[in-house]
Enzyme design. Structure first.
Site, PDB file in Angstrom:
ATOM      1  CG  ASP A  49      -2.205   0.847   0.875  1.00 40.12           C
ATOM      2  OD1 ASP A  49      -2.130   1.701  -0.029  1.00 40.12           O
ATOM      3  OD2 ASP A  49      -3.244   0.671   1.535  1.00 40.12           O
TER       4      ASP A  49
HETATM    5  C1  BGC Z   1      -5.032   3.122   0.009  1.00 41.39           C
HETATM    6  C2  BGC Z   1      -5.198   2.065  -1.054  1.00 41.39           C
HETATM    7  C3  BGC Z   1      -5.069   2.680  -2.419  1.00 41.39           C
HETATM    8  C4  BGC Z   1      -3.718   3.350  -2.516  1.00 41.39           C
HETATM    9  C5  BGC Z   1      -3.454   3.980  -3.862  1.00 41.39           C
HETATM   10  C6  BGC Z   1      -3.755   3.906  -0.203  1.00 41.39           C
HETATM   11  O1  BGC Z   1      -3.636   4.977   0.668  1.00 41.39           O
HETATM   12  O2  BGC Z   1      -5.034   2.515   1.278  1.00 41.39           O
HETATM   13  O3  BGC Z   1      -6.437   1.428  -0.902  1.00 41.39           O
HETATM   14  O4  BGC Z   1      -5.216   1.712  -3.402  1.00 41.39           O
HETATM   15  O5  BGC Z   1      -3.636   4.362  -1.527  1.00 41.39           O
HETATM   16  O6  BGC Z   1      -4.190   5.107  -4.056  1.00 41.39           O
END
Ligand code: BGC
Length: 755
Positions: free
Chosen positions: A297
């Site tokens: 993430d």
């Molecule tokens: C979120 C994810 C997301 C990623 C990309 C993160 O902060 O937890 O779910 O896919 O950002 O935007």
């Protein structure tokens, strides 16, 4: 002559030499041979890459939108230079064919090995055409619809140049304080699994067409259990809960062929998910047989430092890769330290190749080496994004997601299109609130508000705000609203929380309806007019006070592009609501977490409707009931359904056999309508305490008014087994209860035995 001869010779030599270079390259470059097996091509390409280029494949950075800590220093040119140098494997947040083409072109025309890039984006419930938020969509219990929604989301994304959606979120959660419950499928592991499979198939198809993009199962793992529903918070769950409650939806998504998995921000057993070898190696690779690639993430590798698990960025990427993480989203640790770690002998090149190879595999699989512009066709973009066909599907989805919670005296549907309606509530007229923070590429102006939708079905509507954007009200606003109500035959009031208060980083400690809105509702109640309350929110809220003040109560969630049309079709009766909630609605804040599939305590409070209840010192609250305000599976229709005659085909089931369960269902009301028949099981005594009820099957069917049918289910040993603390699947003989009904509370029960 000589001159000519010389010229010919030079040209021939030149020609011959280019041909021979091309020939030798074609010959050597097995990775460019589309007829070679992907594994062979990956191996060949890995053999040509420098360590720096391999690190590049593990490096995913943000192109546009949002600015992370490192992003501030990197302008677009610097990013494009990194592409030229082969130091980026994937971008997130690059949007539109024109822009993506420009970036892809640099990768495949100007970098040494011409490796195409992956372009990922959070396509949570649509790209430009917005579908209901996933939590709402899940309330439809309609898998064909769920599949179609993801299919169109994929179609629009692919047509816009993307090849990777960061969805579906498969985190089971029972805490409505967590803003991200809107992205999931609620509190049930079985139901979450069915939904996860439909969503993955919708995004990926067979991964061979121009509309098939990579899905990403997130957030691995157990992110839905964040303490107090506070985003990025700690998680602490038992192994029994891990295997039985949290793992099934991720498993289903992976078994459906999901190409990628995203790690979660939380720790599991004290180790951050991105560095957790139990999660990423033992479970994901060894137990689930996942063959795709893992992306962290956002910044999660580097966040292991703040967790207190990694010393610095170098230590972080080392621990991440050792554990089974692969692509680094935005923390740029791989690009900075991977070559060094290999040279120091801390990571082997084989370990690096495993990660890089998994990513390359999908670049080949998508056909990007043959055609890096596969998803980059402007005409296709124009034709497929936000067209009438997509909006039609979004409208169907939105109708099916609307949850009818109360309908006293059949105040709904509103049969007379000329009825005088007082429409009250800021949200009903606010386009920005038709969308949420995961609005992807949607433009709020494309969305139809509730006010706009109702005006199409009803000729006599007067609208006033009633409360302000911040949910507070004033005597003037209340007076206006009351006057509006007094002049009307029926009041429709839209309350809740702004669409933007759902999604990531949108945790709320208080999920009660705002005081200003309640005050307004109380004033309207005094007019004596029938009150229809529409709740717009990305999560279940505490509705007990509001329910008491309303004749009809409708949970409208955040429905996206077609909000207005869908709400109007439901209120006018053109569509008879059929949704059932996939999350319990809490009675009060202090009751959270509240969910239907809990364990019994040693001092249970007894069945909700039991005649005899314990008197003292049992597990309860003194000030509120144990049961949620609305239970899992609950939702009304304009018609009514009668359940009777629950039967099992035999009192005993063999370990290798199966059992039929049947129930009679009658549409006993005045409208044709759909019902979701739900089957739950309880293992009465087991070596590990089992939930009081677990959903194991459901059927959604349409019955004409008066129509009666028998609904049949088959129970197999798989429905009766569970996982022990070590993740072994166990089937134990003994007594089981089977429950069937229209929600998890109001059920018929039968007993059988497994021998
Ligand atoms: C979120 C994810 C997301 C990623 C990309 C993160 O902060 O937890 O779910 O896919 O950002 O935007």
């Amino acid at each position: 002559m000589f001159k000519i001869h010389k010229r010919i010779t030079l040209a021939t030599v030149l020609m011959l030499s280019t041909t021979s270079i091309a020939f030798s390259q074609t010959k050597k470059a097995v990775y460019l041979d589309k007829n070679a097996p992907i594994e062979t091509r990956v191996k060949d390409l890995l053999g040509r890459m420098t360590l720096e280029e391999k690190a590049g494949q593990l490096n995913q950075i943000n192109y546009g939108m949002f600015t992370g800590p490192d992003n501030k220093v990197d302008g677009e040119q610097k990013k494009l230079d990194l592409v030229r140098q082969g130091k980026i494997g994937s971008f997130l947040n690059t949007l539109g064919v024109v822009k993506i083409k420009k970036v892809q072109q640099i990768a495949v025309e100007q970098s040494r090995l011409k490796i195409p890039l992956l372009f990922g984006f959070d396509v949570i419930h649509g790209y430009r055409t917005l579908f209901p938020i996933p939590l709402a969509e899940a309330c439809s219990w309609d898998m064909e619809q769920v599949f179609q929604n993801s299919r169109i989301a994929a179609k629009e994304s692919a047509a816009s140049g993307l090849n990777w959606a960061f969805a579906p979120m498969c985190d089971v959660s029972n805490d409505p304080r967590w803003g991200r419950v809107m992205e999931g499928a609620g509190e049930d592991p079985y139901y979450g699994s069915v939904i996860a499979a439909a969503r993955v198939k919708g995004f990926q198809g067979n991964l061979d067409g121009v509309f098939d993009i990579l899905a990403c199962v997130k957030h691995f793992a157990v992110y839905g259990a964040v303490e107090a529903g506070r985003e990025y918070n700690n998680v602490d769950v038992s192994r029994v809960a891990f295997y039985n409650k949290y793992l099934p939806p991720y498993t289903a998504a992976i078994k459906s062929g999901a190409a990628t998995v995203m790690t979660s921000f939380n720790v599991f057993d004290g180790v951050p998910a991105s560095g957790n070898s139990f999660l990423l190696t033992d479970i994901l690779q060894n137990r689930l047989g996942f063959k795709g690639f893992v992306v962290s993430d956002w910044n999660a590798f580097a966040e292991m430092i703040a967790h207190g698990y990694a010393e610095d960025k170098k230590d972080a990427v080392y621990k991440a890769l050792k554990a089974g993480s692969m692509m680094d989203m935005e923390s740029r640790t791989a690009i900075a330290f991977l070559p060094e770690l290999v040279k120091e002998g801390k990571l082997t090149e084989a370990e690096v190749d495993k990660a890089v190879g998994a990513i390359l595999y999908y670049k080949f699989k998508l056909g990007l080496f043959e055609n890096p512009y596969k998803f980059l066709d402007e005409k296709r973009e124009k034709e497929n994004v936000f067209n009438a066909e997509n909006r039609k599907v979004a409208r169907e989805a939105a109708k099916k997601s609307i949850l009818l919670l109360k309908n006293n005296n059949e105040v709904l549907p509103l049969k007379n299109p000329n009825q005088k309606i007082a429409l009250i509530g800021f949200y009903a007229n606010s386009k920005p609130d038709m969308v949420d923070m995961w609005k992807a590429s949607a433009d709020a102006h494309d969305c139809l508000t509730i006010h706009e939708g109702l005006k199409k079905q009803f000729s006599n509507i007067t609208f006033v705000d009633g409360y302000k954007q911040d949910n507070s009200t004033s005597p003037e606003l209340i007076n206006q609203a009351v006057k509006n109500a007094e002049n009307a035959e029926v009041v429709i009031i839209n309350i809740g929380i702004t669409g933007n208060l759902s999604g990531e980083d949108k945790s709320l400690a208080d999920i009660a309806i705002a005081q200003g809105q309640v005050e307004l509702l109380k004033a309207l109640k005094k007019t004596g007019k029938p009150i229809i309350t529409l709740v717009s929110s990305g999560r279940p809220m505490i509705l007990n006070e509001v329910q008491g003040l309303s004749d009809a109560l409708v949970q409208c969630w955040v429905l996206g592009t077609e909000t207005g049309n869908a709400v109007a079709e439901v209120l006018s009766g053109k569509y008879n609501p059929s949704a059932k909630t996939v999350m319990s609605f809490p009675y009060s804040l202090g009751q959270i977490p509240v969910y239907y599939n809990h364990f019994n305590t040693g001092r249970p409070a007894g069945e909700p409707n039991a005649k005899e209840k314990p008197t003292d010192f049992y597990s309860r609250f003194h000030d509120i009931p144990n049961e949620p305000f609305y239970p899992f599976g609950y939702g009304l229709s304009y018609t009514t359904f009668n359940y009777s005659n629950l039967k099992t085909s035999a009192p005993v089931m063999d370990e290798k056999g199966s059992l039929s369960v049947s129930v009679d269902l009658q549409n006993s009301g005045k409208y044709d309508g759909e019902e979701v028949v739900q089957l739950y099981i309880q293992d009465v005594t087991a070596s590990i305490v089992r939930p009081v009820k677990e959903l194991k099957a459901f059927k959604k069917l349409l019955l004409k008014t008066g129509e009666k049918t028998t609904v049949e289910f088959k129970i197999t040993p798989n429905d009766l087994s569970f996982f022990d603390q070590n993740g072994n699947s166990i089937l134990e003989k003994g007594k089981f209860k089977v429950y069937v009904g229209g929600n998890s509370r109001d059920v018929l029960a039968a007993l059988f035995e497994l021998k």
